[in-house]
Design a protein around this motif. Structure first.
Motif, short mmCIF file in Angstrom:
data_model
loop_
_atom_site.label_atom_id
_atom_site.label_comp_id
_atom_site.label_asym_id
_atom_site.label_seq_id
_atom_site.Cartn_x
_atom_site.Cartn_y
_atom_site.Cartn_z
N ALA A 114 0.86 -1.19 0.00
CA ALA A 114 0.00 0.00 0.00
C ALA A 114 0.89 1.23 0.00
O ALA A 114 1.92 1.27 0.68
N ARG A 115 0.45 2.26 -0.78
CA ARG A 115 1.26 3.47 -0.84
C ARG A 115 0.47 4.59 -1.51
O ARG A 115 -0.41 4.34 -2.33
N PRO A 116 0.77 5.85 -1.15
CA PRO A 116 0.27 6.96 -1.95
C PRO A 116 1.10 7.07 -3.22
O PRO A 116 2.30 6.79 -3.21
N VAL A 117 0.47 7.47 -4.33
CA VAL A 117 1.20 7.50 -5.60
C VAL A 117 0.95 8.80 -6.34
O VAL A 117 -0.10 9.44 -6.19
N GLY A 118 1.95 9.16 -7.14
CA GLY A 118 1.79 10.25 -8.09
C GLY A 118 1.32 9.70 -9.42
O GLY A 118 1.25 8.48 -9.62
N PRO A 119 1.01 10.56 -10.38
CA PRO A 119 0.47 10.09 -11.66
C PRO A 119 1.45 9.21 -12.44
O PRO A 119 1.04 8.26 -13.11
N GLY A 120 2.74 9.52 -12.34
CA GLY A 120 3.73 8.72 -13.07
C GLY A 120 3.80 7.29 -12.58
O GLY A 120 3.80 6.34 -13.36
N THR A 121 3.85 7.13 -11.25
CA THR A 121 3.90 5.78 -10.68
C THR A 121 2.62 5.02 -10.95
O THR A 121 2.65 3.82 -11.27
N LEU A 122 1.48 5.69 -10.86
CA LEU A 122 0.21 5.03 -11.14
C LEU A 122 0.18 4.54 -12.58
O LEU A 122 -0.22 3.39 -12.85
N GLY A 123 0.64 5.36 -13.51
CA GLY A 123 0.68 4.95 -14.90
C GLY A 123 1.63 3.79 -15.13
O GLY A 123 1.33 2.86 -15.90
N THR A 124 2.77 3.81 -14.46
CA THR A 124 3.75 2.73 -14.60
C THR A 124 3.18 1.41 -14.08
O THR A 124 3.38 0.35 -14.69
N MET A 125 2.46 1.45 -12.97
CA MET A 125 1.86 0.24 -12.42
C MET A 125 0.82 -0.34 -13.39
O MET A 125 0.74 -1.56 -13.59
N LEU A 126 0.05 0.54 -14.01
CA LEU A 126 -0.96 0.08 -14.97
C LEU A 126 -0.31 -0.49 -16.23
O LEU A 126 -0.77 -1.49 -16.78
N GLN A 127 0.76 0.13 -16.68
CA GLN A 127 1.49 -0.41 -17.83
C GLN A 127 2.01 -1.82 -17.56
O GLN A 127 1.98 -2.69 -18.43
N ALA A 128 2.49 -2.03 -16.34
CA ALA A 128 2.99 -3.36 -15.98
C ALA A 128 1.88 -4.39 -16.04
O ALA A 128 2.09 -5.53 -16.47
N LEU A 129 0.68 -4.00 -15.62
CA LEU A 129 -0.45 -4.93 -15.69
C LEU A 129 -0.86 -5.21 -17.13
O LEU A 129 -1.41 -6.27 -17.43
N LEU A 130 -0.58 -4.27 -18.02
CA LEU A 130 -0.96 -4.43 -19.42
C LEU A 130 0.09 -5.18 -20.25
O LEU A 130 -0.16 -5.51 -21.41
N ALA A 131 1.25 -5.43 -19.66
CA ALA A 131 2.33 -6.08 -20.42
C ALA A 131 1.86 -7.42 -20.97
O ALA A 131 1.24 -8.22 -20.27
N LEU A 132 2.16 -7.65 -22.23
CA LEU A 132 1.77 -8.90 -22.88
C LEU A 132 2.79 -9.98 -22.61
O LEU A 132 3.97 -9.70 -22.42
#
Length: 290
Positions: free
Chosen positions: A265-283
């Motif tokens: 658990a953590r507070p996030v900025g927009p860059g980190t949030l986007g990076t986490m979502l990109q990782a979930l989208l990795a094929l």
């Protein structure tokens, strides 16, 4: 390459993916089209059972009401030139002959011969043939909306946003970063995410008993938008839950269901949030040829 110049959509899926990826490389991500629940039901009825995107409007209707809305949906598709009914004259003649006849006694030997536009066919094909899908739910006081991302190649993602009223908005994303940005705005629509904070490790027991610490508890209790993002795969994958207040966004990341560790658990900025979502989208990496 314009989408209108794509090869026939009944071609091999790998060839279709390559052609669309090439088209996106030339022009970047783009809006595709909008369809309603009812229109999708007319165009691809099997998808109501086989696809992960919800149809919230249809869920509210009785069977008889659905039949009525399907007729209206077909008229809408034809008027917008999204489809062409090749045998429209034959159908019109049948309707005229059977006016006033009880529905049970009407002949049903004339099938609907629909010809779809490239955009419609492309959306319906890509939502059925993805290598991987990501589903994001946005929960607010106003209801629930969904975003489904269908991954095909690193340069081709179909994004389907579904409103609470059953409107499906399709777009093509040319990269995981572009697709992740759509999901980021879904879970943080007011762009509250500010800056990163320290990571706190949690256990399943703490989650179950809601013993997650004072600050995170306050964030959960005062959240205006709660997001849940899950990657669909044969093996249960990670789950990302987001909590957006009027001041900050926190994430709770679960590496896999029932894992004894890996909950952060953590507070996030927009860059980190986007990076986490990109990782979930990795094929998944392509299998090596023997």
């Amino acid at each position: 390459m314009p989408l209108s110049e794509l090869p026939q959509l009944d071609t091999d899926i790998s060839q279709l993916r390559g052609a669309v990826t090439e088209a996106l490389a030339d022009g970047g991500s783009r809006h595709l089209l909008r369809l309603t629940d009812e229109e999708i039901a007319v165009l691809d009825p099997d998808s109501l059972r086989e696809c992960v995107a919800p149809t919230p409007r249809l869920a509210e209707l009785s069977e008889q009401e659905r039949e009525w809305t399907y007729v209206t949906a077909l008229r809408s598709l034809v008027s917008r030139e999204a489809v062409d009914v090749a045998n429209i004259e034959e159908l019109d003649a049948l309707i005229r002959r059977t006016e006033g006849t009880p529905e049970a006694d009407r002949p049903s030997d004339v099938d609907l011969d629909l010809r779809m536009t490239t955009e419609v066919s492309l959306a319906l094909t890509l939502r059925r043939t993805a290598e991987r899908a990501l589903v994001a739910e946005q929960h607010t006081a106003g209801g629930t909306t969904h975003t489904v991302v269908y991954g095909h190649t690193p340069g081709l993602y179909l994004v389907e946003r579904v409103t609470g009223g059953g409107l499906h908005m399709f777009s093509l994303a040319a990269s995981a970063a572009d697709a992740a940005e759509v999901v980021r705005l879904a879970v943080d629509p007011f762009e509250i995410a500010d800056k990163d904070g320290p990571v706190r490790q949690l256990t399943p027991e703490q989650i179950a008993t809601q013993d997650v610490g004072t600050r995170l508890s306050e964030v959960i209790d005062t959240s205006l938008v709660v997001g849940q993002v899950v990657r669909l795969a044969d093996v249960p994958g990670p789950l990302l839950t987001t909590y957006a207040t009027d001041r900050e966004v926190w994430t709770v990341y679960v590496e896999r269901p029932d894992a004894p560790a890996g909950i952060e658990a953590r507070p996030v900025g927009p860059g980190t949030l986007g990076t986490m979502l990109q990782a979930l989208l990795a094929l998944p990496a392509p299998e090596a040829e023997e």
